[in-house]
Motif scaffolding. Sequence first.
Motif, mmCIF file in Angstrom:
data_model
loop_
_atom_site.group_PDB
_atom_site.id
_atom_site.type_symbol
_atom_site.label_atom_id
_atom_site.label_comp_id
_atom_site.label_asym_id
_atom_site.label_seq_id
_atom_site.Cartn_x
_atom_site.Cartn_y
_atom_site.Cartn_z
ATOM 1 N N PRO A 33 1.059 -0.979 0.064
ATOM 2 C CA PRO A 33 -0.008 -0.194 -0.300
ATOM 3 C C PRO A 33 0.548 0.566 -0.040
ATOM 4 O O PRO A 33 1.729 1.103 0.355
ATOM 5 N N VAL A 34 -0.366 2.718 -0.607
ATOM 6 C CA VAL A 34 0.882 3.243 -1.359
ATOM 7 C C VAL A 34 -0.062 4.522 0.558
ATOM 8 O O VAL A 34 -1.166 4.458 0.522
ATOM 9 N N ASP A 35 0.129 6.085 0.833
ATOM 10 C CA ASP A 35 -0.235 6.407 1.155
ATOM 11 C C ASP A 35 -0.494 7.558 0.454
ATOM 12 O O ASP A 35 -0.262 7.736 -1.052
ATOM 13 N N ALA A 36 -1.429 9.068 0.333
ATOM 14 C CA ALA A 36 -1.720 9.803 -0.237
ATOM 15 C C ALA A 36 -1.271 10.433 -1.016
ATOM 16 O O ALA A 36 -1.663 10.975 -2.092
ATOM 17 N N GLN A 37 0.709 10.295 -0.722
ATOM 18 C CA GLN A 37 1.543 11.050 -2.039
ATOM 19 C C GLN A 37 1.720 10.059 -2.734
ATOM 20 O O GLN A 37 2.763 9.878 -3.341
ATOM 21 N N SER A 38 1.700 8.868 -2.521
ATOM 22 C CA SER A 38 2.341 7.011 -3.162
ATOM 23 C C SER A 38 3.259 6.958 -2.438
ATOM 24 O O SER A 38 3.977 6.697 -3.317
ATOM 25 N N ILE A 39 3.630 7.139 -1.692
ATOM 26 C CA ILE A 39 4.397 6.842 -0.970
ATOM 27 C C ILE A 39 4.651 5.554 -0.450
ATOM 28 O O ILE A 39 3.758 5.342 0.859
ATOM 29 N N PRO A 40 5.190 4.103 -0.445
ATOM 30 C CA PRO A 40 4.844 3.121 0.103
ATOM 31 C C PRO A 40 4.784 3.344 2.179
ATOM 32 O O PRO A 40 6.429 4.322 2.669
ATOM 33 N N THR A 41 4.364 2.966 2.366
ATOM 34 C CA THR A 41 4.221 2.663 4.117
ATOM 35 C C THR A 41 4.853 1.960 4.353
ATOM 36 O O THR A 41 4.866 1.679 5.764
ATOM 37 N N GLY A 42 5.409 1.343 4.135
ATOM 38 C CA GLY A 42 6.314 -0.433 4.366
ATOM 39 C C GLY A 42 5.176 -1.262 5.035
ATOM 40 O O GLY A 42 5.475 -2.290 4.738
ATOM 41 N N SER A 43 4.341 -1.257 4.328
ATOM 42 C CA SER A 43 2.990 -2.507 4.595
ATOM 43 C C SER A 43 2.737 -3.596 3.420
ATOM 44 O O SER A 43 3.222 -3.240 2.274
ATOM 45 N N VAL A 44 2.645 -5.272 3.776
ATOM 46 C CA VAL A 44 2.963 -5.650 2.753
ATOM 47 C C VAL A 44 1.404 -6.491 2.887
ATOM 48 O O VAL A 44 0.907 -7.033 3.873
ATOM 49 N N THR A 45 0.560 -5.958 2.501
ATOM 50 C CA THR A 45 -1.219 -6.695 2.512
ATOM 51 C C THR A 45 -2.038 -7.366 1.554
ATOM 52 O O THR A 45 -1.525 -7.579 0.417
ATOM 53 N N PRO A 46 -2.248 -8.792 2.001
ATOM 54 C CA PRO A 46 -2.959 -9.414 0.836
ATOM 55 C C PRO A 46 -3.788 -9.137 0.215
ATOM 56 O O PRO A 46 -4.730 -7.738 0.762
ATOM 57 N N VAL A 47 -3.959 -9.863 -0.883
ATOM 58 C CA VAL A 47 -4.579 -8.858 -2.498
ATOM 59 C C VAL A 47 -6.340 -9.956 -1.721
ATOM 60 O O VAL A 47 -7.607 -8.624 -2.755
ATOM 61 N N ASP A 48 -6.974 -10.923 -0.652
ATOM 62 C CA ASP A 48 -7.538 -11.214 -0.770
ATOM 63 C C ASP A 48 -8.707 -10.951 -0.989
ATOM 64 O O ASP A 48 -8.872 -9.481 -0.231
ATOM 65 N N ASN A 49 -9.353 -10.815 -1.747
ATOM 66 C CA ASN A 49 -10.918 -10.521 -1.586
ATOM 67 C C ASN A 49 -11.261 -8.309 -1.341
ATOM 68 O O ASN A 49 -11.770 -7.765 -0.988
ATOM 69 N N ALA A 50 -9.874 -7.847 -1.409
ATOM 70 C CA ALA A 50 -9.789 -6.171 -1.623
ATOM 71 C C ALA A 50 -9.628 -5.892 -3.515
ATOM 72 O O ALA A 50 -9.568 -6.657 -3.909
ATOM 73 N N PRO A 51 -10.044 -3.985 -3.091
ATOM 74 C CA PRO A 51 -9.805 -3.506 -4.532
ATOM 75 C C PRO A 51 -8.355 -4.620 -5.167
ATOM 76 O O PRO A 51 -8.455 -4.661 -6.783
#
Length: 161
Positions: A33-51
């Motif tokens: 994921p990225v923040d409002a300025q498109s900077i990576p947040t450092g998280s790795v998030t599953p895509v399962d049933n997400a946008p």
Amino acid sequence: MAGPTSHPYFNLNGINNCAQGHTLKLAAAHYTPVDAQSIPTGSVTPVDNAPFDYTSARILNKADKIDHNFVSEQTLNLQTINQHAELTSPDNKLMLNVLSNYPAIQVYTGHHLKDTFNAFDGICLEPQFCPDSPNNPHFPFTFLAPEPPLQTHINYCLTTL
């Protein structure tokens, strides 16, 4: 730093046609994921049933404004070339397969293109390391050094259906 890569745009819909309507399938169970300025947040998030779940083929439209990194391999294995993406033309006559030994792929739908091009004129598919990998030790990454040299492979295979 996402590592040396290319930044190609693809539009299998032909010249002077919008790239929307392509079908995209990604071999990625996670994204960064990225923040409002498109900077990576450092998280790795599953895509399962997400946008951002493109593990099953989905048709791209104007609502799909993607500029994200999708993680195919959470452990670094530069010895194996994996399928990252499959892009199919709207008329189902052409398919582009993207293969690489990079652990992730940046996908950009071209929604900010301007001047010479129009928004959504092309889809960028660039295998790479995760953005900001040196600052996120949980991202798969390798430091570049003269020995051993970094050897990466990116294959774009275009076929007719």
